[in-house]
Every structure is written in C-alpha cells, then in structure tokens.
Enzyme design. Structure first.
Site, short mmCIF file in Angstrom:
data_model
loop_
_atom_site.label_atom_id
_atom_site.label_comp_id
_atom_site.label_asym_id
_atom_site.label_seq_id
_atom_site.Cartn_x
_atom_site.Cartn_y
_atom_site.Cartn_z
N SER A 129 0.84 -1.20 0.00
CA SER A 129 0.00 0.00 0.00
C SER A 129 0.87 1.24 0.00
CB SER A 129 -0.87 0.06 1.26
OG SER A 129 -2.02 -0.70 1.11
N HIS A 185 -2.80 0.25 -4.80
CA HIS A 185 -2.19 -0.89 -5.51
C HIS A 185 -2.49 -0.74 -7.00
CE1 HIS A 185 -1.16 -3.62 -2.07
NE2 HIS A 185 -1.91 -2.72 -1.46
N HIS A 206 -4.69 -9.88 -0.95
CA HIS A 206 -4.71 -10.03 0.50
C HIS A 206 -5.79 -11.04 0.92
CE1 HIS A 206 -3.44 -5.85 -0.38
NE2 HIS A 206 -2.66 -5.97 0.66
N TYR A 211 -7.78 -10.52 3.31
CA TYR A 211 -9.00 -9.79 3.69
C TYR A 211 -9.87 -9.44 2.49
CZ TYR A 211 -6.50 -5.42 2.49
OH TYR A 211 -5.80 -4.43 1.84
N GLU A 212 -9.32 -9.59 1.28
CA GLU A 212 -10.16 -9.40 0.08
C GLU A 212 -10.97 -10.65 -0.22
OE1 GLU A 212 -7.95 -7.02 -3.19
OE2 GLU A 212 -6.37 -7.92 -1.97
N ALA A 240 2.88 -1.29 4.11
CA ALA A 240 2.57 -0.22 5.05
C ALA A 240 2.17 -0.89 6.35
CB ALA A 240 1.42 0.62 4.52
N MET A 249 -1.43 -6.32 7.36
CA MET A 249 -2.41 -7.29 6.83
C MET A 249 -1.86 -8.01 5.60
SD MET A 249 -5.67 -4.72 7.01
CE MET A 249 -5.85 -3.53 8.34
N SER A 250 -0.56 -8.13 5.50
CA SER A 250 0.02 -8.78 4.32
C SER A 250 1.32 -9.48 4.71
CB SER A 250 0.30 -7.73 3.22
OG SER A 250 1.34 -6.85 3.63
N ASN A 278 1.43 4.90 10.46
CA ASN A 278 0.65 5.41 11.60
C ASN A 278 1.10 4.69 12.87
OD1 ASN A 278 -1.01 3.17 10.01
ND2 ASN A 278 -1.48 2.93 12.20
N HIS A 306 -7.28 4.69 5.92
CA HIS A 306 -6.42 4.27 4.81
C HIS A 306 -5.87 5.47 4.04
CE1 HIS A 306 -4.71 1.36 2.09
NE2 HIS A 306 -5.38 1.80 1.04
N1 HPA Z 1 -2.78 -1.97 11.31
C1 HPA Z 1 -2.83 -2.91 10.33
N2 HPA Z 1 -2.42 -2.69 9.10
C2 HPA Z 1 -1.93 -1.47 8.81
C3 HPA Z 1 -1.85 -0.45 9.77
C4 HPA Z 1 -2.30 -0.72 11.10
O1 HPA Z 1 -2.26 0.12 12.01
N3 HPA Z 1 -1.32 0.65 9.15
C5 HPA Z 1 -1.07 0.28 7.86
N4 HPA Z 1 -1.44 -0.99 7.65
#
Ligand code: HPA
Length: 277
Positions: free
Chosen positions: A34, A66, A88, A90-91, A118, A213-214, A237, A249
C-alpha cells in the site's frame, strides 16, 4: 484457484511473463505494498509492462494504492520483476492466491524477493514515515500457504524452516545503505479492519513491533521455495490506542507518498549492493 495445482499455475504465469517480456530469467522480485506503488516508476529502466490480471492466476488488485501492473525493470544489472499490487486474505482470497506472485517469481527464476508494506508501528519512538527492516514475523492470520494438499513431488516438502526467514545478509546490506533504518518484528493479521487497542496491547506482549495485513504468507511461501527474503515496512501510523487519531487508509497512503524518495533510494541501494547471482 480451487482444484488447480498452484505450482503449475505459477509455472504458467512465469511462461506468460517470459513471452511478454522476452526476458528469460528474472533475478529479483519486488512486491509493492500500500502506497509503495509509485516506486515502480523510479527503480530502473522499464523493459515491459504487463497487466497483472491478464496473467494466469492473478486477480485484479482491489485496494486503493495498488496497481494492476507487473513490470520488468533493469536495475543495477539485474532483471527485476516489480509487482505493483498484491492480493490479501482480507479481500477474500485464499492463501494460494495471496502467495501466487511469490511462486510465480520463483518460477520465473527469481532467487530473492523484496516484500514491502505499510504497517502500524507499536514503538512510540517511531515517527510516521519510519522505515523498518522486518527481522522476524508472527503470523496470526490463522492461515498458511503450506496447509492443504501437499506440494507436488517436484517441489520441497511442506514443513519449511522459518529460522532466519528474513535474510540476515540482506538486512545487513540494507543497514549499510540506509543507517536510519530500524528493526522490528512484523505481526500479520487477517485484517479487513484495523486492530483494537486491546489487540495492540496483546501484540506488544507477544513481541510485535509492527502490525499489518500482508507479507507473512508471502514470506512463508518464499522460504518454502528457497528464496532469500528482504522485508521492509513503512510505518504509516502509530498502532491503535497509541495513535492520537482514528486510523484511516487515506492517511496511510499520504504517509507513504511522503516517504517515496527514501524508499526508492533504499531499494536502489540494496539492488546495487547485492552480490551477483
Ligand atoms: N494496522 C494494520 N495494518 C496497517 C496499519 C495498522 O495500524 N497501518 C497500515 N497498515
């Protein structure tokens, strides 16, 4: 991908890449997470662009940040396969689909994969934009690309060793390239939502420094096939409960944009410093 041998499918995708790029062997794969997608434009000389979803087994990326792009790039005397996006869990994708890019890269000849993402940071000293080398991982997705039917006879057995999953030699090289890099343990979750503060406290207790998440399934599949793995997280973050603001996001993508130049310099430096294969 149900019912089809995922390794044969990766072989088919690699053949399509050979035909489309006229490059017989690629050396290094780079998977852009991401917000990293723009890096594809500044890594080296573009040889060929392929629509990722036109290749066997690749769904079109559905996540903002992406790109539906597979690019063959010449950089530092190496043939690089750059994945502009990834699939992913989650998709709704199965592990075989999530790791299809890595298996395809291996079938195309790659012996190294650079996985970028990310991530949320658990270390309060890491500012947004901090680049972190993944030193190890904890997979709490509940899924693995090694679960299911055993790999076919011409592939290594399923119980792949995950000691030193992230290449100590490549990590040392990356540190020489950028002395501002931090190190951390990446915790991979199923995702689809950000974590609760209680989940982040649990993850801190279990030794996590980064959440995302990857990446974790791709690293497992890469090690299974003997690829060296370099993992780089961009902290976009502070993790939930540590962050003063709710997570979104859009902010993740913004933070990634600001870090673009450093990210490109790091990848170029690592490619230039890698011993020739
Ligand atoms: N949590 C999960 N996935 C992420 C985060 C997060 O805080 N930031 C970017 N991808």
């Amino acid at each position: 991908m149900t019912g089809q041998d995922p390794y044969a499918l990766a072989g088919e995708a690699a053949e399509s890449i050979r035909a489309a790029t006229e490059v017989d062997t690629h050396d290094v794969a780079l998977v852009l997470g991401s917000g990293w997608a723009a890096a594809a434009d500044r890594i080296g000389d573009v040889r060929a662009d392929i629509e990722l979803s036109s290749l066997p087994g690749f769904p079109p990326p559905s996540v903002a940040g992406h790109r539906n792009l597979l690019r063959s790039v010449e950089a530092g005397g190496r043939n690089l396969l750059v994945f502009g996006g990834r699939a992913h869990l989650y998709e709704g994708h199965e592990p075989d689909t999530v790791v299809h890019g890595v298996r395809t890269a291996a079938a195309a000849g790659c012996s190294t994969v650079i996985l970028t993402n990310a991530a949320g940071g658990l270390n309060p000293e890491w500012p947004v934009g901090q680049l972190v080398m993944i030193e190890d991982q904890i997979n709490i997705t509940g899924r693995s690309p090694m679960a299911g039917p055993p790999p076919p006879d011409d592939q290594p057995g399923r119980f792949s060793d995950m000691t030193d999953a992230y290449s100590p030699a490549l990590r040392a090289l990356a540190h020489r390239v950028d002395d501002g890099l931090a190190d951390g343990v990446y915790v991979g979750l199923l995702g689809g939502n950000y974590e609760t503060p209680a989940e982040i406290r649990m993850i801190a207790t279990m030794g996590g420094d980064l959440v995302g998440m990857s990446t974790v399934l791709e690293a497992i599949a890469a090690r299974h096939l003997g690829l060296d793995v370099l993992g780089i997280s961009l902290v976009t973050n502070l993790a939930a409960g540590l962050s003063p603001a709710p997570l979104a996001h859009g902010e993740v993508l913004e933070a990634a944009k600001e870090a673009e130049t450093r990210v490109v310099d790091l990848i170029r430096g690592v490619l230039a410093g890698m011993p020739s294969s």
